[in-house]
Write a protein that holds these residues in place. Structure first.
Motif, PDB file in Angstrom:
ATOM      1  N   ILE A  22       4.957  10.649  55.396  1.00 42.75           N
ATOM      2  CA  ILE A  22       4.429  11.931  54.929  1.00 42.75           C
ATOM      3  C   ILE A  22       5.497  13.009  55.050  1.00 42.75           C
ATOM      4  O   ILE A  22       5.703  13.820  54.130  1.00 42.75           O
ATOM      5  CB  ILE A  22       3.164  12.313  55.728  1.00 42.75           C
ATOM      6  CG1 ILE A  22       2.025  11.336  55.429  1.00 42.75           C
ATOM      7  CG2 ILE A  22       2.737  13.749  55.407  1.00 42.75           C
ATOM      8  CD1 ILE A  22       0.799  11.521  56.314  1.00 42.75           C
ATOM      9  N   GLN A  23       6.211  13.016  56.175  1.00 45.18           N
ATOM     10  CA  GLN A  23       7.274  13.997  56.364  1.00 45.18           C
ATOM     11  C   GLN A  23       8.395  13.812  55.346  1.00 45.18           C
ATOM     12  O   GLN A  23       8.935  14.781  54.807  1.00 45.18           O
ATOM     13  CB  GLN A  23       7.827  13.883  57.793  1.00 45.18           C
ATOM     14  CG  GLN A  23       6.830  14.294  58.868  1.00 45.18           C
ATOM     15  CD  GLN A  23       7.326  13.976  60.272  1.00 45.18           C
ATOM     16  OE1 GLN A  23       7.998  12.956  60.479  1.00 45.18           O
ATOM     17  NE2 GLN A  23       7.002  14.830  61.229  1.00 45.18           N
ATOM     18  N   ARG A  24       8.746  12.549  55.053  1.00 49.39           N
ATOM     19  CA  ARG A  24       9.849  12.268  54.138  1.00 49.39           C
ATOM     20  C   ARG A  24       9.522  12.655  52.698  1.00 49.39           C
ATOM     21  O   ARG A  24      10.373  13.170  51.968  1.00 49.39           O
ATOM     22  CB  ARG A  24      10.205  10.776  54.193  1.00 49.39           C
ATOM     23  CG  ARG A  24      11.402  10.403  53.325  1.00 49.39           C
ATOM     24  CD  ARG A  24      11.553   8.891  53.193  1.00 49.39           C
ATOM     25  NE  ARG A  24      11.564   8.217  54.477  1.00 49.39           N
ATOM     26  CZ  ARG A  24      11.564   6.886  54.620  1.00 49.39           C
ATOM     27  NH1 ARG A  24      11.526   6.116  53.545  1.00 49.39           N
ATOM     28  NH2 ARG A  24      11.577   6.347  55.813  1.00 49.39           N
ATOM     29  N   PHE A  25       8.272  12.427  52.290  1.00 44.86           N
ATOM     30  CA  PHE A  25       7.933  12.615  50.885  1.00 44.86           C
ATOM     31  C   PHE A  25       7.254  13.956  50.589  1.00 44.86           C
ATOM     32  O   PHE A  25       6.936  14.248  49.450  1.00 44.86           O
ATOM     33  CB  PHE A  25       7.012  11.478  50.422  1.00 44.86           C
ATOM     34  CG  PHE A  25       7.626  10.111  50.579  1.00 44.86           C
ATOM     35  CD1 PHE A  25       8.956   9.887  50.248  1.00 44.86           C
ATOM     36  CD2 PHE A  25       6.885   9.047  51.087  1.00 44.86           C
ATOM     37  CE1 PHE A  25       9.537   8.635  50.412  1.00 44.86           C
ATOM     38  CE2 PHE A  25       7.456   7.793  51.249  1.00 44.86           C
ATOM     39  CZ  PHE A  25       8.784   7.589  50.900  1.00 44.86           C
ATOM     40  N   ARG A  26       7.038  14.775  51.603  1.00 45.47           N
ATOM     41  CA  ARG A  26       6.420  16.079  51.397  1.00 45.47           C
ATOM     42  C   ARG A  26       7.271  16.913  50.438  1.00 45.47           C
ATOM     43  O   ARG A  26       8.480  17.044  50.599  1.00 45.47           O
ATOM     44  CB  ARG A  26       6.253  16.812  52.722  1.00 45.47           C
ATOM     45  CG  ARG A  26       5.503  18.131  52.597  1.00 45.47           C
ATOM     46  CD  ARG A  26       5.210  18.731  53.958  1.00 45.47           C
ATOM     47  NE  ARG A  26       4.508  19.993  53.826  1.00 45.47           N
ATOM     48  CZ  ARG A  26       3.189  20.098  53.652  1.00 45.47           C
ATOM     49  NH1 ARG A  26       2.444  19.011  53.609  1.00 45.47           N
ATOM     50  NH2 ARG A  26       2.614  21.279  53.538  1.00 45.47           N
ATOM     51  N   GLY A  27       6.625  17.462  49.415  1.00 47.07           N
ATOM     52  CA  GLY A  27       7.326  18.253  48.414  1.00 47.07           C
ATOM     53  C   GLY A  27       7.962  17.426  47.305  1.00 47.07           C
ATOM     54  O   GLY A  27       8.500  17.982  46.338  1.00 47.07           O
ATOM     55  N   LYS A  28       7.921  16.097  47.419  1.00 46.19           N
ATOM     56  CA  LYS A  28       8.503  15.218  46.410  1.00 46.19           C
ATOM     57  C   LYS A  28       7.461  14.848  45.346  1.00 46.19           C
ATOM     58  O   LYS A  28       6.254  14.907  45.583  1.00 46.19           O
ATOM     59  CB  LYS A  28       9.022  13.930  47.061  1.00 46.19           C
ATOM     60  CG  LYS A  28      10.023  14.144  48.196  1.00 46.19           C
ATOM     61  CD  LYS A  28      11.330  14.686  47.699  1.00 46.19           C
ATOM     62  CE  LYS A  28      12.364  14.710  48.831  1.00 46.19           C
ATOM     63  NZ  LYS A  28      13.661  15.252  48.382  1.00 46.19           N
ATOM     64  N   THR A  29       7.954  14.441  44.180  1.00 46.36           N
ATOM     65  CA  THR A  29       7.084  14.020  43.088  1.00 46.36           C
ATOM     66  C   THR A  29       7.008  12.502  43.037  1.00 46.36           C
ATOM     67  O   THR A  29       8.028  11.809  43.140  1.00 46.36           O
ATOM     68  CB  THR A  29       7.607  14.553  41.743  1.00 46.36           C
ATOM     69  OG1 THR A  29       7.565  15.984  41.763  1.00 46.36           O
ATOM     70  CG2 THR A  29       6.762  14.048  40.579  1.00 46.36           C
ATOM     71  N   VAL A  30       5.794  11.981  42.891  1.00 44.86           N
ATOM     72  CA  VAL A  30       5.564  10.541  42.741  1.00 44.86           C
ATOM     73  C   VAL A  30       4.780  10.323  41.453  1.00 44.86           C
ATOM     74  O   VAL A  30       3.682  10.861  41.292  1.00 44.86           O
ATOM     75  CB  VAL A  30       4.780   9.965  43.941  1.00 44.86           C
ATOM     76  CG1 VAL A  30       4.445   8.494  43.704  1.00 44.86           C
ATOM     77  CG2 VAL A  30       5.563  10.133  45.235  1.00 44.86           C
ATOM     78  N   VAL A  31       5.355   9.570  40.528  1.00 41.97           N
ATOM     79  CA  VAL A  31       4.687   9.261  39.265  1.00 41.97           C
ATOM     80  C   VAL A  31       4.002   7.905  39.406  1.00 41.97           C
ATOM     81  O   VAL A  31       4.638   6.919  39.785  1.00 41.97           O
ATOM     82  CB  VAL A  31       5.677   9.241  38.084  1.00 41.97           C
ATOM     83  CG1 VAL A  31       4.967   8.846  36.787  1.00 41.97           C
ATOM     84  CG2 VAL A  31       6.340  10.610  37.927  1.00 41.97           C
ATOM     85  N   VAL A  32       2.706   7.872  39.114  1.00 40.43           N
ATOM     86  CA  VAL A  32       1.910   6.656  39.272  1.00 40.43           C
ATOM     87  C   VAL A  32       1.363   6.243  37.919  1.00 40.43           C
ATOM     88  O   VAL A  32       0.655   7.010  37.260  1.00 40.43           O
ATOM     89  CB  VAL A  32       0.738   6.868  40.253  1.00 40.43           C
ATOM     90  CG1 VAL A  32      -0.034   5.559  40.451  1.00 40.43           C
ATOM     91  CG2 VAL A  32       1.228   7.405  41.588  1.00 40.43           C
ATOM     92  N   LYS A  33       1.702   5.019  37.481  1.00 38.57           N
ATOM     93  CA  LYS A  33       1.095   4.469  36.278  1.00 38.57           C
ATOM     94  C   LYS A  33      -0.158   3.705  36.688  1.00 38.57           C
ATOM     95  O   LYS A  33      -0.092   2.740  37.453  1.00 38.57           O
ATOM     96  CB  LYS A  33       2.071   3.548  35.546  1.00 38.57           C
ATOM     97  CG  LYS A  33       1.531   3.046  34.206  1.00 38.57           C
ATOM     98  CD  LYS A  33       0.786   1.734  34.350  1.00 38.57           C
ATOM     99  CE  LYS A  33       0.227   1.253  33.010  1.00 38.57           C
ATOM    100  NZ  LYS A  33      -0.272  -0.144  33.093  1.00 38.57           N
ATOM    101  N   TYR A  34      -1.278   4.153  36.163  1.00 37.29           N
ATOM    102  CA  TYR A  34      -2.595   3.642  36.550  1.00 37.29           C
ATOM    103  C   TYR A  34      -3.125   2.739  35.437  1.00 37.29           C
ATOM    104  O   TYR A  34      -3.252   3.165  34.288  1.00 37.29           O
ATOM    105  CB  TYR A  34      -3.516   4.845  36.767  1.00 37.29           C
ATOM    106  CG  TYR A  34      -4.948   4.550  37.119  1.00 37.29           C
ATOM    107  CD1 TYR A  34      -5.286   3.624  38.093  1.00 37.29           C
ATOM    108  CD2 TYR A  34      -5.977   5.256  36.497  1.00 37.29           C
ATOM    109  CE1 TYR A  34      -6.609   3.401  38.433  1.00 37.29           C
ATOM    110  CE2 TYR A  34      -7.299   5.043  36.831  1.00 37.29           C
ATOM    111  CZ  TYR A  34      -7.610   4.118  37.798  1.00 37.29           C
ATOM    112  OH  TYR A  34      -8.921   3.894  38.129  1.00 37.29           O
ATOM    113  N   GLY A  35      -3.408   1.478  35.786  1.00 33.85           N
ATOM    114  CA  GLY A  35      -3.914   0.553  34.775  1.00 33.85           C
ATOM    115  C   GLY A  35      -4.424  -0.720  35.427  1.00 33.85           C
ATOM    116  O   GLY A  35      -4.525  -0.831  36.643  1.00 33.85           O
ATOM    117  N   GLY A  36      -4.763  -1.701  34.586  1.00 37.79           N
ATOM    118  CA  GLY A  36      -5.223  -2.986  35.091  1.00 37.79           C
ATOM    119  C   GLY A  36      -6.602  -2.923  35.720  1.00 37.79           C
ATOM    120  O   GLY A  36      -7.435  -2.079  35.395  1.00 37.79           O
ATOM    121  N   ASN A  37      -6.845  -3.847  36.681  1.00 35.32           N
ATOM    122  CA  ASN A  37      -8.144  -3.931  37.340  1.00 35.32           C
ATOM    123  C   ASN A  37      -8.542  -2.638  38.038  1.00 35.32           C
ATOM    124  O   ASN A  37      -9.725  -2.333  38.189  1.00 35.32           O
ATOM    125  CB  ASN A  37      -8.129  -5.065  38.388  1.00 35.32           C
ATOM    126  CG  ASN A  37      -8.351  -6.425  37.768  1.00 35.32           C
ATOM    127  OD1 ASN A  37      -8.103  -6.601  36.580  1.00 35.32           O
ATOM    128  ND2 ASN A  37      -8.791  -7.381  38.558  1.00 35.32           N
TER     129      ASN A  37
END
Length: 297
Positions: A22-37
């Motif tokens: 949480i500390q490392r990724f705070r303020g960072k952008t994460v793109v999630v491709k949502y699909g499948g089951n």
């Protein structure tokens, strides 16, 4: 009813393990491709929405790009229109494209927005046509045949690839505390709409945003070696070698190439994760072991 000491310790260990991530990724952008089951199972759908909301609440900026192939096929069948595919891509005439826009830009997109909102998030749905987000170009498929002097060009209609991305509208939404939910539809220079593979859209958006991570949900454990063992912690050189020796092939190849392109273009890491696992996004993001294949820059 109070927790047992063992259960309390287990929960504390999980939270403690998550803290440095949480500390490392705070303020960072994460793109999630949502699909499948994860898009059709009700428990997985609810869990995904909660994961995305939690990411935002701890200071990470999630951007969701979604598919919707099965939903498109279902509506076409109800309308009495048969689906045809070439190299795994749906042949999309103008009538089919209307259905694609209705399903992706309407039904599916707004369902995801509603799920996120119900779990306390602030989501905004859009397609690549909004804010000139995605410029598309028509995808051309060619086949070589021994009896032809030149390759055969197959027209599959309104199927495109990403020509360019202008992420201004996404930056504006993220800066305002919103979670963008993007349907993979772009517009070409000819003014027509084009359906684009969601993995490719997610990868290009991750590149343009300078995302910390690209996460691709699938219906498999991740990338497997020739003995069926899960591979992870790979770098670009190792992935190229696996492509060359045939370990990566078939339907996994375009997904891996998408992930590889992202990390080569500046995204710190790409993950191919098993969307059939409940809370797969959080497990991959906040734990040491994860649930899929990690490809590092």
């Amino acid at each position: 009813m109070s927790l047992s000491s063992d259960k309390a310790t287990e929960i504390a260990c999980v939270l403690g393990e998550a803290l440095p991530y949480i500390q490392r990724f705070r303020g960072k952008t994460v793109v999630v491709k949502y699909g499948g089951n994860a898009m059709v199972d009700e428990t997985l759908k609810s869990g995904f929405a909660r994961d995305i909301v939690l990411m935002r609440l701890v200071g990470i900026n999630p951007v969701v790009v979604h598919g919707g192939g099965p939903q498109i096929g279902n509506l076409l069948a109800k309308l009495g229109k048969e689906s045809h595919f070439v190299d795994g891509m749906r042949v999309t005439d103008s009538e089919t494209m209307d259905v694609v826009e209705m399903v992706l830009g309407g039904l599916v997109n707004k369902e995801i927005v509603n799920l996120i909102t119900r779990h306390g998030g602030r989501a905004v749905g859009l397609t690549g046509k909004d804010g000139d987000l995605i410029r598309a170009r028509k995808l051309k498929i060619t086949r070589n045949a021994p009896d032809l002097e030149a390759p055969e060009i197959i027209d599959i209609g309104h199927v495109g690839e990403v020509a360019s991305v202008d992420a201004g509208v996404v930056d504006m939404l993220v800066g305002g505390g919103f979670i963008p939910v993007i349907a993979p539809i772009g517009v070409g220079e000819d003014g027509y709409s084009y359906n684009i593979n969601a993995d490719l859209v997610a990868g290009r958006i991750a590149e343009v945003l300078g995302a910390e991570k690209l996460m691709l949900l699938t219906n498999t454990k991740g990338l497997l070696d020739k003995q069926g063992n899960l591979l992870t912690g790979l770098n670009a050189v190792e992935v190229d070698r696996l492509i060359d020796d045939g370990t990566i092939h078939g339907g996994m190849l375009p997904k891996i190439q998408c992930a590889l392109s992202a990390v080569k273009s500046g995204v710190s890491a790409a993950h191919i994760i098993d969307g059939r696992v409940e809370h797969a996004v959080l497990v991959e993001l906040f734990t040491d072991e994860g649930v899929g294949t990690l490809i590092r820059r």
